[in-house]
Design an enzyme around this catalytic site. Sequence first.
Site, PDB file in Angstrom:
ATOM      1  N   HIS A 167       0.858  -1.181   0.000  1.00  0.00           N
ATOM      2  CA  HIS A 167       0.000   0.000   0.000  1.00  0.00           C
ATOM      3  C   HIS A 167       0.895   1.232   0.000  1.00  0.00           C
ATOM      4  O   HIS A 167       1.641   1.469   0.947  1.00  0.00           O
ATOM      5  CB  HIS A 167      -0.923   0.019   1.214  1.00  0.00           C
ATOM      6  CG  HIS A 167      -1.816   1.230   1.249  1.00  0.00           C
ATOM      7  ND1 HIS A 167      -2.989   1.310   0.534  1.00  0.00           N
ATOM      8  CD2 HIS A 167      -1.696   2.414   1.893  1.00  0.00           C
ATOM      9  CE1 HIS A 167      -3.557   2.479   0.738  1.00  0.00           C
ATOM     10  NE2 HIS A 167      -2.783   3.170   1.563  1.00  0.00           N
ATOM     11  N   CYS A 168       0.848   2.007  -1.073  1.00  0.00           N
ATOM     12  CA  CYS A 168       1.712   3.179  -1.218  1.00  0.00           C
ATOM     13  C   CYS A 168       0.948   4.424  -0.774  1.00  0.00           C
ATOM     14  O   CYS A 168      -0.075   4.788  -1.380  1.00  0.00           O
ATOM     15  CB  CYS A 168       2.172   3.327  -2.670  1.00  0.00           C
ATOM     16  SG  CYS A 168       3.268   4.734  -2.944  1.00  0.00           S
TER      17      CYS A 168
END
Length: 301
Positions: A136-137
């Site tokens: 998850h960026c």
Amino acid sequence: MDFLVLFLFYLAFLLICVVMICIFTKNQRLKAMVLGGTQVCSRVIPHCLQRAVQTPLHQLFHTRHPTFVVLHLFLQGLVYAEYTGEIFSYCQELELSLPYLLLPYVLLSVNLLFFTLTCASDPGVCDRCVHRFDHHCVWVNNCIGAWNTRYFLIYLLTLTASAATIATVTAAFLLRLVTVSDLYQETYLDDLGHFQAVDTVFLIQRLFLAFPRIVFLLGFVILLTLLLAGYLCFALYLAATNQTTNEWYKGDWAWCQCWPLVAWSPSAEPQIHQNIHSHGFRSNLREVFLPATPSYKKKKK
């Protein structure tokens, strides 16, 4: 202490921190030590303060929250505003190549395009179902999965290239300025009253006093280029070997046994992760950049 020495200390400290974080996350003994330290701190810090800190941290790093996207665009805007207002105008006066000066804007346009594609593409539902989940960026406010990994890699590549280009143009401007002004041929008085020839450290300090914002920008984009280039190489390695960050994190490094800080105990046998999904360099890249379209079969009534 000299400005250059302080900057080098800061750069070395930051790189050491990155390496230590990687080592800590891959070794069970060190992870246990960190967890033990956090448990001791949790008994000292009041629970109300812990909840007050954990709630915003969870929202920032584990949910879709636009804070880092705004921060990303703000920093990018500041860098390009400084480049346009200071470096671009000075470089035109020094008659540097115009296409070379316009290259960062071309890279910015391509970067914003793939940044938008990475943010807008739907890899699945965060924390529930993401096909080929990578990570998850927070900077794109989205999960990276099968359908946007290719956009994310190109976004990362263009971001690294734009930072490197701005650093190169800024360094070329400062070198041209030193050459035109013949600053390297001058002398100065040291603390003992002796005349000394101008060296590299003195030139950097002199330029920092004359152009503090430009020299600070140069140091910032050099540091940013090094960090982005390192992460880009890591992401390309994962793509070439058909791995995800999630799989790499859960695996164990065989070469860690050679490190004294991360070696396993003699009684414990290391479980070495073996990549069973790699089908060759070309096939791996084809799977990342040309993912198969999912087909849904209709249920028979």
